[in-house]
Design a protein around this motif. Structure first.
Motif, PDB file in Angstrom:
ATOM      1  N   ALA A 111      -3.599  -3.630   4.908  1.00 26.75           N
ATOM      2  CA  ALA A 111      -2.362  -3.253   4.159  1.00 26.75           C
ATOM      3  C   ALA A 111      -1.811  -4.357   3.487  1.00 26.75           C
ATOM      4  CB  ALA A 111      -1.138  -2.629   4.965  1.00 26.75           C
ATOM      5  N   SER A 112      -1.445  -4.504   2.231  1.00 23.70           N
ATOM      6  CA  SER A 112      -0.842  -5.726   1.286  1.00 23.70           C
ATOM      7  C   SER A 112       0.673  -5.805   1.973  1.00 23.70           C
ATOM      8  CB  SER A 112      -0.828  -5.180  -0.209  1.00 23.70           C
ATOM      9  OG  SER A 112       0.113  -4.401  -0.241  1.00 23.70           O
ATOM     10  N   ASP A 113       1.083  -6.893   1.342  1.00 27.84           N
ATOM     11  CA  ASP A 113       2.712  -7.364   1.577  1.00 27.84           C
ATOM     12  C   ASP A 113       3.531  -6.571   0.603  1.00 27.84           C
ATOM     13  OD1 ASP A 113       1.978  -8.882   3.786  1.00 27.84           O
ATOM     14  OD2 ASP A 113       1.606 -10.696   2.638  1.00 27.84           O
ATOM     15  N   SER A 114       3.141  -5.838  -0.368  1.00 26.98           N
ATOM     16  CA  SER A 114       4.241  -5.072  -1.268  1.00 26.98           C
ATOM     17  C   SER A 114       4.658  -4.130  -0.405  1.00 26.98           C
ATOM     18  CB  SER A 114       3.490  -4.561  -2.285  1.00 26.98           C
ATOM     19  OG  SER A 114       2.483  -3.713  -1.988  1.00 26.98           O
ATOM     20  N   ALA A 115       5.927  -3.875  -0.935  1.00 25.99           N
ATOM     21  CA  ALA A 115       6.648  -2.734  -0.232  1.00 25.99           C
ATOM     22  C   ALA A 115       7.333  -1.807  -1.549  1.00 25.99           C
ATOM     23  CB  ALA A 115       8.099  -3.136   0.559  1.00 25.99           C
ATOM     24  N   PRO A 116       6.587  -1.036  -1.840  1.00 23.06           N
ATOM     25  CA  PRO A 116       6.965  -0.124  -3.084  1.00 23.06           C
ATOM     26  C   PRO A 116       7.819   1.010  -2.509  1.00 23.06           C
ATOM     27  CG  PRO A 116       4.863   0.525  -2.417  1.00 23.06           C
ATOM     28  CD  PRO A 116       5.214  -0.743  -1.755  1.00 23.06           C
ATOM     29  N   ILE A 117       8.724   1.686  -3.616  1.00 22.75           N
ATOM     30  CA  ILE A 117       9.576   2.653  -3.188  1.00 22.75           C
ATOM     31  C   ILE A 117       8.763   4.169  -3.330  1.00 22.75           C
ATOM     32  CG2 ILE A 117      11.544   1.119  -3.882  1.00 22.75           C
ATOM     33  CD1 ILE A 117      11.554   2.823  -6.511  1.00 22.75           C
ATOM     34  N   THR A 118       7.690   4.132  -3.330  1.00 20.60           N
ATOM     35  CA  THR A 118       6.902   5.351  -3.329  1.00 20.60           C
ATOM     36  C   THR A 118       5.887   5.314  -2.139  1.00 20.60           C
ATOM     37  OG1 THR A 118       7.338   5.695  -5.810  1.00 20.60           O
ATOM     38  CG2 THR A 118       5.651   6.929  -4.850  1.00 20.60           C
ATOM     39  N   ALA A 119       5.948   6.239  -1.479  1.00 21.42           N
ATOM     40  CA  ALA A 119       5.024   6.510  -0.469  1.00 21.42           C
ATOM     41  C   ALA A 119       3.518   6.656  -0.972  1.00 21.42           C
ATOM     42  CB  ALA A 119       5.325   7.581   0.463  1.00 21.42           C
ATOM     43  N   SER A 120       2.464   6.353  -0.241  1.00 21.75           N
ATOM     44  CA  SER A 120       1.125   6.535  -0.367  1.00 21.75           C
ATOM     45  C   SER A 120       0.247   6.970   0.630  1.00 21.75           C
ATOM     46  CB  SER A 120       0.668   5.237  -0.979  1.00 21.75           C
ATOM     47  OG  SER A 120      -0.748   5.125  -1.223  1.00 21.75           O
ATOM     48  N   VAL A 121      -0.221   7.970   0.694  1.00 24.06           N
ATOM     49  CA  VAL A 121      -1.221   8.673   1.733  1.00 24.06           C
ATOM     50  C   VAL A 121      -2.402   7.673   1.834  1.00 24.06           C
ATOM     51  CG1 VAL A 121      -2.445  10.377   2.776  1.00 24.06           C
ATOM     52  CG2 VAL A 121      -0.086  10.810   1.729  1.00 24.06           C
ATOM     53  N   SER A 122      -3.037   7.366   0.617  1.00 23.87           N
ATOM     54  CA  SER A 122      -4.273   6.664   0.588  1.00 23.87           C
ATOM     55  C   SER A 122      -4.140   5.281   1.082  1.00 23.87           C
ATOM     56  CB  SER A 122      -4.753   6.684  -1.082  1.00 23.87           C
ATOM     57  OG  SER A 122      -3.809   5.986  -1.664  1.00 23.87           O
ATOM     58  N   LYS A 123      -2.783   4.829   1.037  1.00 28.74           N
ATOM     59  CA  LYS A 123      -2.800   3.457   1.430  1.00 28.74           C
ATOM     60  C   LYS A 123      -2.037   3.400   2.820  1.00 28.74           C
ATOM     61  CE  LYS A 123      -2.189   1.238  -3.239  1.00 28.74           C
ATOM     62  NZ  LYS A 123      -1.443   0.774  -4.153  1.00 28.74           N
ATOM     63  N   SER A 124      -1.901   4.441   3.521  1.00 32.51           N
ATOM     64  CA  SER A 124      -1.165   4.684   4.891  1.00 32.51           C
ATOM     65  C   SER A 124       0.123   4.117   4.946  1.00 32.51           C
ATOM     66  CB  SER A 124      -2.210   4.187   5.827  1.00 32.51           C
ATOM     67  OG  SER A 124      -3.377   4.716   6.045  1.00 32.51           O
ATOM     68  N   TYR A 125       0.710   4.410   3.656  1.00 32.97           N
ATOM     69  CA  TYR A 125       2.152   3.689   3.611  1.00 32.97           C
ATOM     70  C   TYR A 125       3.193   4.776   3.646  1.00 32.97           C
ATOM     71  CZ  TYR A 125       6.050   1.081   1.331  1.00 32.97           C
ATOM     72  OH  TYR A 125       7.235   0.644   0.929  1.00 32.97           O
ATOM     73  N   ARG A 126       4.079   4.721   4.498  1.00 36.98           N
ATOM     74  CA  ARG A 126       5.009   5.911   4.595  1.00 36.98           C
ATOM     75  C   ARG A 126       6.309   5.243   4.479  1.00 36.98           C
ATOM     76  NH1 ARG A 126       1.589   8.387   3.697  1.00 36.98           N
ATOM     77  NH2 ARG A 126       0.824  10.281   4.300  1.00 36.98           N
ATOM     78  N   LEU A 127       7.393   6.146   4.062  1.00 37.71           N
ATOM     79  CA  LEU A 127       8.581   5.890   3.802  1.00 37.71           C
ATOM     80  C   LEU A 127       9.724   6.835   4.532  1.00 37.71           C
ATOM     81  CD1 LEU A 127       8.892   4.680   0.185  1.00 37.71           C
ATOM     82  CD2 LEU A 127       9.277   3.106   2.113  1.00 37.71           C
ATOM     83  N   SER A 128      10.769   6.404   5.280  1.00 41.56           N
ATOM     84  CA  SER A 128      11.731   7.691   5.386  1.00 41.56           C
ATOM     85  C   SER A 128      12.347   7.881   4.381  1.00 41.56           C
ATOM     86  CB  SER A 128      12.599   6.946   6.379  1.00 41.56           C
ATOM     87  OG  SER A 128      13.381   5.633   5.977  1.00 41.56           O
ATOM     88  N   LEU A 129      12.963   9.286   4.233  1.00 40.56           N
ATOM     89  CA  LEU A 129      13.612   9.444   2.881  1.00 40.56           C
ATOM     90  C   LEU A 129      15.086   9.197   2.971  1.00 40.56           C
ATOM     91  CD1 LEU A 129      12.203  12.907   2.523  1.00 40.56           C
ATOM     92  CD2 LEU A 129      11.294  10.904   1.731  1.00 40.56           C
TER      93      LEU A 129
END
Length: 744
Positions: free
Chosen positions: A417-435
């Motif tokens: 994973a990168s060090d970026s923390a976008p405000i949109t989740a991405s399944v392909s990048k295994s990146y999740r956010l609480s709503l």
């Protein structure tokens, strides 16, 4: 790394009653005392009187209604249920409300009697559609409703779950759902002829081969008109529902959930979901499967609606509880945020599940798209992080700003994973956010109360003159009673003008209020400056300060023209005087300067308000010579609408917004009641019921403190009887606000 947060169902708006949606998921429920009443509640939630059509199906079985749901959705009408020989009274009342252009009854006399049809004809023209069996009836419904469609959905008629989700998806695409015998080795010629007549080029088979045979799929592929056959299926009815919704809804603002073990509630729900372009998920009674959780998070709806009572979907689903954690995905996060030290907040959470690293993102609204700041990345076992508001955002979000800080917990579950923390989740990048839905305020400055102050825009004589029952003569004692209730030592009043209180009264509005407040009934107040004089042409003198001589001593006072101290004041704009006074507290001998200010309204004067408030600050600094300042009034600017307005300029200049106090009351109600007025609309600004926002409400009225530690308590004074305003103290279209502040 899925996380669904449940929040109340209100949203921010600015000064004008135009809502600004936040990226949060609210959960509500539509249910009735039985299947018929539940269908009615669903209809009421989505359809207004004058619908073109209402579909009527039996509530005793499902096949007829499955095809009717997509037909109803595509034509903009609801689906209601009746008994075989009678129309439940709740359904009859709903039909009377809807006033449909026509009624379609689906099913033969074995499902719905002729007597019921005769009763329906008294409401609107009725057409009955039926066939020799459930498959023929389904086809007849589709033929009646759809003359053309590029897509046709096919589902088994032997069970209901697959067709339910298909009905919502098909309805949103104005496509039919045709029931077939999924165990058969072929498709009826009447169905293939209908597909050809539609001009359909795509056929979507819903369900696995156990529901719809591979032979049927093969037959569909052999049709010359069909260029593509897609099977949407999963390992069970729940994952099949997810497959249908994933294919049909890449995003949606709403989602509906129904039990997969019973059909009645979902039948009407499928018609509603299809009509608004929303997915319908079928789930177990007590929880959401992991695939459903992930699908809802990916679609990211702002509203999720449960269909049916707790007998169909248990109360645990009010929080969108997952059945069990999936490997590689976290449990549902429970996120909490609280004030920490000065300009700091602490965010903690539970239920994170698998992750490789975790962080917190913050901002000024639920979507985090404005005034954003972030923590560093922390190891996956971390369960709390303290964030410090950056120096450049402290005027907007720091200690004393009075503005909420929204947060999301971000997790990666990837070693690359990168060090970026976008405000949109991405399944392909295994990146999740609480709503969104969790918020707090920056830590406050410790202090103790020495004086109570209040502010109220009391609405001018002219402002309510044409509103029957709400003229100044009607409101005057209510205003005085509201001020007495607040029991403040110093009160700033705006819009108490020099106009005559009412014809023949012989006194101005401010003089009338002065006389009332002087009475022991209303607090025995003195006015700080009574040499007001007439306003003159193009001038208003509505700002005043009242005080209790037993609490503070008046040193000196005055009223100053905003135009005289503000550069660039337009020549045609009404001049406004602000009141000011220096007081000494009798409790500790400490002095402070107070001011009552009312800035001009309107988008055209945004920059002028900023210039004017800076001029007022400079004037008060010069008047006080460095002693504490209490600046109160209606600034006609909310942070939600104008983040860089005068309220932020004051915080940048060292003021503390009293609403940032550790104890706050009614901060989810606006201080101006015209904003999003929900009832009594013929009386602008005087609703019976206050509008409650999802998070902190927008404000245009403020209490600010400078050269002092801040406030211990803030109250937006809303007095309710049940859910309604208590009329005896509802004296204005604004609410009084008071604060306990520390001046030392």
């Amino acid at each position: 790394m899925i996380a669904l947060a449940v929040a109340a169902s209100l949203v921010f708006s600015g000064i004008t009653p135009v809502e600004r949606a936040e990226a949060a998921t609210s959960v509500s429920r539509l249910s009735g005392s039985d299947r018929y009443a539940t269908a009615v509640q669903i209809s009421k939630s989505g359809f207004k009187p004058g619908v073109p059509v209402v579909y009527i199906a039996t509530g005793a079985d499902y096949p007829d209604a499955l095809s009717a749901a997509s037909a109803a959705a595509s034509q903009g009408g609801p689906l209601l249920l009746v008994a075989k020989t009678s129309i439940p009274s709740v359904v009859a009342k709903e039909l009377a409300r809807l006033k449909p252009g026509r009624i379609i009854v689906v099913g033969g006399t074995g499902a719905i009697s002729n007597g019921v049809v005769s009763s329906l004809k008294k409401i609107s023209p009725v057409k009955r559609i039926s066939g020799s069996d459930r498959y023929a009836t389904s086809l007849a419904i589709a033929k009646d409703a759809f003359s053309t469609s590029d897509i046709v959905y096919l589902a088994t008629g032997r069970d209901f779950p697959d067709a339910l989700s298909a009905a919502a998806a098909a309805g949103s695409q104005s496509a039919p759902v045709v029931l077939i015998d999924g165990k058969s080795s072929s498709v009826r010629s009447s169905v293939t002829s209908f597909i050809s007549s539609l001009g359909a080029s795509r056929a979507i088979v819903v369900g696995g081969t156990g529901a719809v045979s591979s032979a049927i799929e093969k037959k569909l592929k052999s049709l010359s008109a069909i260029s593509k056959v897609t099977r949407l299926s999963g390992s069970d009815r729940y994952s099949t529902s997810v497959a249908v919704n994933k294919a049909s809804f890449p995003s949606a603002t709403k989602a509906y959930i129904a039990t997969g073990s019973s059909y009645p509630d979902a039948l009407a729900g499928a018609a509603l979901a299809g009509s608004v372009g929303a997915p319908l998920y079928v789930v177990p009674r007590t929880c959401l499967p992991g695939t459903t959780v992930r699908s809802i998070a990916d679609i990211n709806p702002s509203k999720v609606t449960l269909l049916g009572g707790t007998g169909a979907l248990s109360s645990s689903l009010n929080s969108l509880v997952a059945c069990s954690p999936d490997a590689g995905y976290p449990r549902l996060l429970t996120v909490k945020a609280v004030p920490a030290g000065e300009n700091q907040i602490k965010v903690s959470w539970t239920g994170q599940g698998r992750a490789t690293k975790v962080a917190v993102i913050a901002g000024s609204e639920g979507s985090l798209s404005s005034h954003q700041f972030k923590s560093a990345w922390f190891p996956p076992g971390t369960t709390s992080i303290t964030l410090t508001v950056p120096e450049n955002l402290r005027g907007e979000l720091g200690t004393g700003s009075g503005n909420p800080i929204f947060v999301k917990v971000a997790t990666y579950n990837s070693l690359t994973a990168s060090d970026s923390a976008p405000i949109t989740a991405s399944v392909s990048k295994s990146y999740r956010l609480s709503l969104a839905g969790t918020y707090t305020y920056a830590g406050h400055t410790p202090t103790t109360k020495t004086v109570r102050v209040a502010e109220w825009n009391v609405n001018s004589v002219a402002g309510s003159n044409g509103i029957s029952g709400y003229t100044w003569k009607d409101r005057r004692k209510k205003v005085a009673a509201g001020i007495a209730l607040a029991n403040a030592d110093v009160v700033a009043v705006v819009e108490a003008t020099t106009a005559e209180s009412w014809s023949g009264s012989g006194k101005t509005q401010w003089e009338d209020l002065e006389g009332l407040l002087a009475s022991s009934t209303y607090g025995s107040y003195d006015i700080a400056y009574d040499n007001v004089g007439p306003a003159g042409t193009n001038t208003t003198k509505g700002a005043h300060l009242f005080f209790k001589p037993g609490s503070v001593t008046l040193e000196h006072s005055g009223a100053t023209s905003l135009k005289s101290i503000t550069s660039g004041w337009p020549s045609g704009l009404t001049d406004r005087y602000f009141a000011w006074a220096t007081f000494t507290q009798k409790s500790n001998g400490k002095s402070f300067v107070a001011a009552a200010v009312h800035l001009p309204p309107g988008n055209a004067y945004k920059s002028l308000r900023l210039t004017a408030i800076k001029a007022v600050d400079a004037f008060l600094e010069a008047e006080g010579g460095g002693i504490p300042i209490v600046l109160m009034g209606d600034l006609n600017s909310s942070f939600a609408e104008t983040p860089t307005g005068p309220q932020t300029a004051l915080v940048d200049a060292g003021y503390y917004d009293a609403s940032a106090a550790p104890s706050r009351s009614n901060n989810r109600y606006s201080t101006a009641n015209l904003t999003n007025q929900i009832d009594n609309k013929s009386k602008p600004g005087y609703p019976f019921t206050p509008y409650k926002y999802k998070y902190a409400a927008p404000r245009i009225d403020y209490i600010f403190v400078k050269h002092a530690p801040g406030a211990t308590k803030y109250v937006n004074q809303i007095v309710l009887s049940g859910s309604k305003f208590t009329t005896s103290v509802q004296g204005s279209d604004h609410n009084l606000q008071w604060a306990e502040i520390g001046i030392r």
